[in-house]
Design an enzyme around this catalytic site. Structure first.
Site, short mmCIF file in Angstrom:
data_model
loop_
_atom_site.label_atom_id
_atom_site.label_comp_id
_atom_site.label_asym_id
_atom_site.label_seq_id
_atom_site.Cartn_x
_atom_site.Cartn_y
_atom_site.Cartn_z
N SER C 122 60.09 42.60 38.32
CA SER C 122 60.80 41.63 37.49
C SER C 122 62.06 41.11 38.16
O SER C 122 62.99 41.88 38.41
CB SER C 122 61.18 42.27 36.16
OG SER C 122 62.07 41.40 35.46
N ASP C 213 38.26 45.33 37.03
CA ASP C 213 36.97 46.00 37.17
C ASP C 213 36.18 45.38 38.32
O ASP C 213 36.48 44.29 38.79
CB ASP C 213 36.19 45.99 35.84
CG ASP C 213 35.72 44.62 35.43
OD1 ASP C 213 34.99 43.98 36.21
OD2 ASP C 213 36.09 44.17 34.33
N ARG C 224 37.82 33.76 46.57
CA ARG C 224 39.01 33.83 47.42
C ARG C 224 38.73 34.28 48.85
O ARG C 224 39.60 34.10 49.73
CB ARG C 224 40.06 34.73 46.78
CG ARG C 224 40.50 34.26 45.40
CD ARG C 224 40.98 32.82 45.38
NE ARG C 224 41.43 32.41 44.04
CZ ARG C 224 41.91 31.21 43.77
NH1 ARG C 224 41.98 30.27 44.70
NH2 ARG C 224 42.29 30.91 42.56
#
Lengths: 305, 305, 305, 305
Positions: C122, C213, C224
């Site tokens: 973050s 999964d 990709r």
């Protein structure tokens, strides 16, 4: 008959009062709104609402300020390009909501498609209607001998009669007992609905509202309108195919060409094709494929080899 | 100004031609269709399409054949019941599609909500516009000293001026260099767009089409219209709150009462309340809560103890 | 160098103490546990945890009480059958968790895959490290002239030098200014982290935990690790391909044959193939395909026609 | 008895051979691995695999290189903070896979939780076992008179006997007819399995592998271990609660405090509490709540008013 006169009247009332909207409108879909398309003996599919049309797919793909449409032929090319290259997100920009009445064993297959929204009639809260799916004689198929998960020939004669008799009488008895268990007559308390329903067989009808985006709906149709799907769910998928064709004709045509009528070939299969095109005679042995793969390959290219 | 005159004209053209539909229509939402609600300095939120209204929530909850509405007060009670008992599926039966223009650092928070459909303007395919978010002076907050993830007082004087100068000049330089790297003038090949974009800072604006169902939208609003959310995404959430209020007023009122204005209390907090109601004076020590929990509890019940 | 000596030491400490488990163990995956596979100039992929192996796929497909494995060849046939017929749920029964360090513009593509779990570092809470992706000269590609979304030749000479100079100096300046805006020295309050980060360009590195999964991971890899994917995300996908190969070798082999090395052909393409196999010479005109479709078709079957 | 001796032997064989792993290990969960926890008359829940532990939640929240654990008390505080503020993603980093045997009417409720992976025993492919759920006398509840979706008192005497007789005899007959329709003896073809199953009632047992992340599992448990859930699914939820307690004790404790034992109060309810704490006597009329809300509010704070 799937609907009562009261239900038909409610549907006609809904169809009687169009209202103006600034949203995208699909004329093909407006013609379907609320109407019940019968499926199997007591089931139906009804369009309750929809969002978007062919132009909305292009508008989202282009992230445009206005309609996003340039011309129909331009849109057709873009939609075919998106479908061919598995760009699924623009198709997710259309949404449809159906009201479906279907036997529970069909509902159990259907619900496996998780990317959808569902509200089912509650048998905890309400009492199910006395309606059961009984196959028509031509759908009373024997277990396939070749395929553990398939159907073979149609049952005939006494065997068929006996099966129909069992299905009908067991359903009738189960429903009578369901009512008897629920009954509060004669000082009885009446079994809770959520318990009494456990006695009902899987061919009783249920109903639900089912909402799904176009991309996931096409995926559902690819699997469930396929010849390997169980006939009873395929009957629903085929009705929905007709609705989608009217709703988004360009997306449907691309889907028919690239998915329903297309095929995914393995690296091995592509290699065999290249060898066959070069004049080689490829056999199951020289293909490198398993028995099952070879059978499927030959079904696609039957004339050769 | 977020839109060009051409874009405004496209929007007015879309608003000029209502068409009849048989679908559920929300008058409150029709008034919003296509219009750009400005957010931050260059951003906006526009409603592109929607499906359903308050009555559609009830219709799905009842799995009914017709409108599913009995009376407004009946519907209001049902919607409040569904919201109170976390029956989320009927709220999933409404859907909305927005066109949003927003800084990339806001987009990165926003996209964490996965149960939505998105088509984003592609910086691989297209060239981004020269528009950067520069905070207004009153939003130039210092790092909070109490909360690692929060804002404190507003910067002032030279410090504020220096920050604004940095943000403006770095954005301008980054964009000039972006254009220079892309340029094919003077015999240059021009860097690929998918690479050149890596030089652009996170306050450049992007835009997307974002489609989500009402249940998940309310969840998004509960988190992002909250006072702990970063101001810049909250500004978008608050505009969307106003739109939802006009779209499904009954669902919005239930959401305000049960979620936005409500609170989830732990077993410990409930126990403290019971003791306080019985006349006991509960302190941080006797509460069994951590420092942070106690502070949040006191904020809810400030007058007591 | 992607990791500090302290981080390397933490990893070695984790690898030093195996513990007994009754769960399915993949030896190939154990060898990868915690280790950082370098990607690009400062990125990495690390396996943090995994669930299941090839046998677990079969066990779930068979809903069995024990291992579910009958023999390796039997399992291989089942896995190939499941892959060929798009039975995705058994592959969903394996899960993997990665720790990935990647540039923000890569993270923005990656996160579009929604069916995964993510925890990102973050920048509201913490300060980002001074690490930026700077392409190696051989990856400094020009915009493609044929394809709006692609790369062409590699930049050379002065143009390449100028691009690298821009990327390096803008990144350095942006980071200095980021630090300056955050600084609380000399009586300054320091800009909130959540605001200061907006000055950082899209080639700064972030990191996240990403859990997915096997079915959805293979879908990610199909898109990709494809030659049309942007090089920078493909670099990550290829490293993950190597890890999956070691984890579930049978599933990987089926995936390579049916997906990576396979192709989906349209009804039109199948028809052309049938005609070609029957001896006809099919041309772009007689194929019924668009220019783009024909080019892709010829790339699959280059020798003929 | 839920398992055959052969099945028990398979489970013991799996438990007999621990293997070394570098992954996070939860000792509490290892004790459960593969064992069948009985539920209802023929059902069970078995843990087949799991990923992560309490420390893995913290490690993901901190996006750390090593264990991510600082101290148990530190981890406990972090986990409570994450739970309190609805930070769900770190809990998604743990995963569990169950093998469950359950009646079909329970499975139909269970499957409504869509964010999970499922492989169900196929009644198209295989023949279901002759096992039906027959409630124990103390669970033979009457329909609630207060709540359309609830249970009231327990049936007694003749009414109870008659219900049990119906459930048993209808199940037996349905199964006999199922076998008869499938039978290929005496020259019969045998009805396809996918059709014959439609005769079986909803209390027949099915089984599946079910995999879900911890965040979604806790959501499932909040709804299904609740007193408003149907007893039969609650029986499963309660067994799973015990397993989760052993797997991730810190997360479980936070869940018990903030969710199971906590309550969400509306703005109206908070206002009433503030008035009551200030000494006012609030009544149903002055509360502004509906009858149902007030009843639920009084159940939380019974002593007052």
């Amino acid at each position: 008959m799937a609907l009562t006169p009261e239900q038909e009247a409610e549907i006609e009332a809904l169809r009687a009062s169009p209202r103006p909207t600034l949203r995208a409108v699909s004329e093909g879909m407006e013609a379907h709104m609320y109407r019940a398309h019968p499926v199997l003996d007591h089931g139906f599919v009804r369009v309750i609402d929809y969002m978007g049309d062919d132009a909305a797919i292009c508008q989202a793909a282009r992230v445009s300020y206005g309609k996003g449409t340039k011309s129909v032929s331009n849109d057709e090319g873009l939609i075919r390009y998106l479908m061919r290259h598995w760009h699924s997100t623009p198709f997710e920009m259309c949404e449809v909501k159906f009201h479906v009445k279907l036997p529970i064993f069909v509902a159990r297959q259907w619900i496996r498609h998780r990317t959808a929204n569902v509200n089912e009639y509650s048998a905890r809260y309400s009492i199910l209607d006395r309606e059961f799916y009984i196959p028509r004689p031509e759908h009373l198929a024997a277990q396939s001998t070749a395929n553990a998960q398939g159907r073979g020939e149609v049952l005939e004669g006494e065997e068929a009669e006996r099966v129909l008799e069992i299905l009908k009488s067991d359903a009738a008895r189960a429903y009578e007992h369901y009512e008897e268990m629920l009954s509060q007559e004669g000082g009885r308390k009446g079994l809770a609905r959520e318990l009494a329903r456990m006695n009902l067989p899987a061919n009783i009808y249920t109903q639900w509202y089912w909402k799904i985006d176009l991309h996931n709906l096409l995926h559902f149709l690819r699997l469930r309108a396929d010849s390997h799907a169980q006939y009873e769910i395929r009957a629903y998928a085929e009705v929905i195919c007709g609705i989608v064709r009217d709703w988004v004709p360009l997306a449907w045509a691309a889907f028919e060409d690239y998915r329903l009528g297309g095929a995914t070939l393995s690296a091995r299969a592509l290699d065999c094709l290249r060898r066959m095109l070069a004049g080689e005679t490829v056999t199951e042995e020289s293909s490198g494929m398993s028995k099952g793969e070879w059978r499927e390959f030959r079904a696609l290219f039957p004339g050769q080899g």
